[in-house]
Design an enzyme around this catalytic site. Sequence first.
Site, PDB file in Angstrom:
ATOM      1  N   ASP A 222       0.798  -1.183  -0.006  1.00  0.00           N
ATOM      2  CA  ASP A 222      -0.085  -0.035   0.004  1.00  0.00           C
ATOM      3  C   ASP A 222       1.015   1.308   0.163  1.00  0.00           C
ATOM      4  OD1 ASP A 222      -2.599   1.303   0.410  1.00  0.00           O
ATOM      5  OD2 ASP A 222      -1.699   1.620   2.477  1.00  0.00           O
TER       6      ASP A 222
ATOM      7  N   ASP B 201      -0.575   5.144   0.501  1.00  0.00           N
ATOM      8  CA  ASP B 201      -1.056   5.933   1.661  1.00  0.00           C
ATOM      9  C   ASP B 201      -1.062   5.231   3.142  1.00  0.00           C
ATOM     10  OD1 ASP B 201      -1.380   8.170  -0.180  1.00  0.00           O
ATOM     11  OD2 ASP B 201      -3.371   7.462  -0.583  1.00  0.00           O
TER      12      ASP B 201
ATOM     13  N   ASP C 285      -1.670  -0.377   6.049  1.00  0.00           N
ATOM     14  CA  ASP C 285      -1.980   0.143   7.324  1.00  0.00           C
ATOM     15  C   ASP C 285      -3.700  -0.018   7.587  1.00  0.00           C
ATOM     16  OD1 ASP C 285      -2.345   2.216   4.958  1.00  0.00           O
ATOM     17  OD2 ASP C 285      -3.313   3.274   6.830  1.00  0.00           O
TER      18      ASP C 285
END
Length: 278
Positions: free
Chosen positions: A16, A18, A212
Amino acid sequence: MQLMKEKNRTIGFLIDLDGTLYRGREPIPHAAEFIRFLQDAALPYLLVTNNSSRSPEQVAEHLQELGIEVPAAAVYTSSQAAAQYMQEQRQGNRVHMIGEAGLQNALEAAGFLLDAQTPDYVVQGIDRSFTYAKLTEAARHLHKGAAYVLTNPDRLLPSDGGLMPGAGTLAAAITAATGVQPVIIGKPSPIIMAYAIERLGLPAADVWVIGDNAATDIRGGLEAGCRTALVLTGVATSANVQDQLAAAGVTPDLIAADLRELLTRIMPRDEADSASRR
């Protein structure tokens, strides 16, 4: 658990952006060294982002500004996946778009006609200039029978000043106005996960999904048959991780404070020590 090879199988990574490699205009500590390690070890990886606002070239440029060197070809966005999905559906090429430059570039590159008066699709991503007028226009097209495609379901995104509304928040308004549920492209949808795994060229069981967000990254990875690692540097933090996991109803294979800790958990210690000194 050995990273480099497992029974002569190559291990790959879907990572990922962001909240995992950066937050807004700030790099997340140890992100650059993690990517350098993968590159030095010639391990296949793809940066898979639900953020539809940027093109792969813009993402690569942004990462370079943060000291993270990756080629544009290593970036796969929900905009690209949305365009790929619609091409495969073969249900027309007229599109009404709600989104930003990354989505526009992906649709145009795939040959779609934008700003159609009678669109086959309403395609929506994040749009930081979203207005009541845009909501009204999208609702009218959907009421007339256009198909609804959503780049990603994220309702919140990490940014410099904290969390901000994402594409999923705008989609909630459109669905409330129309009753039309979109086809969701981005994580945790199997659509983007299947495309990304195909691009990586490995069996799903040999792929780590790192992110996240328990509800998107981890759920998407688990449902695709990948291994998963949650880092506590974005939506999930040390303070809220248990609540995040409970709300998402998932259990990742690993939870790490950051990417440096993740390296030490999934690779031999001597290689981890070498990477941490880079």
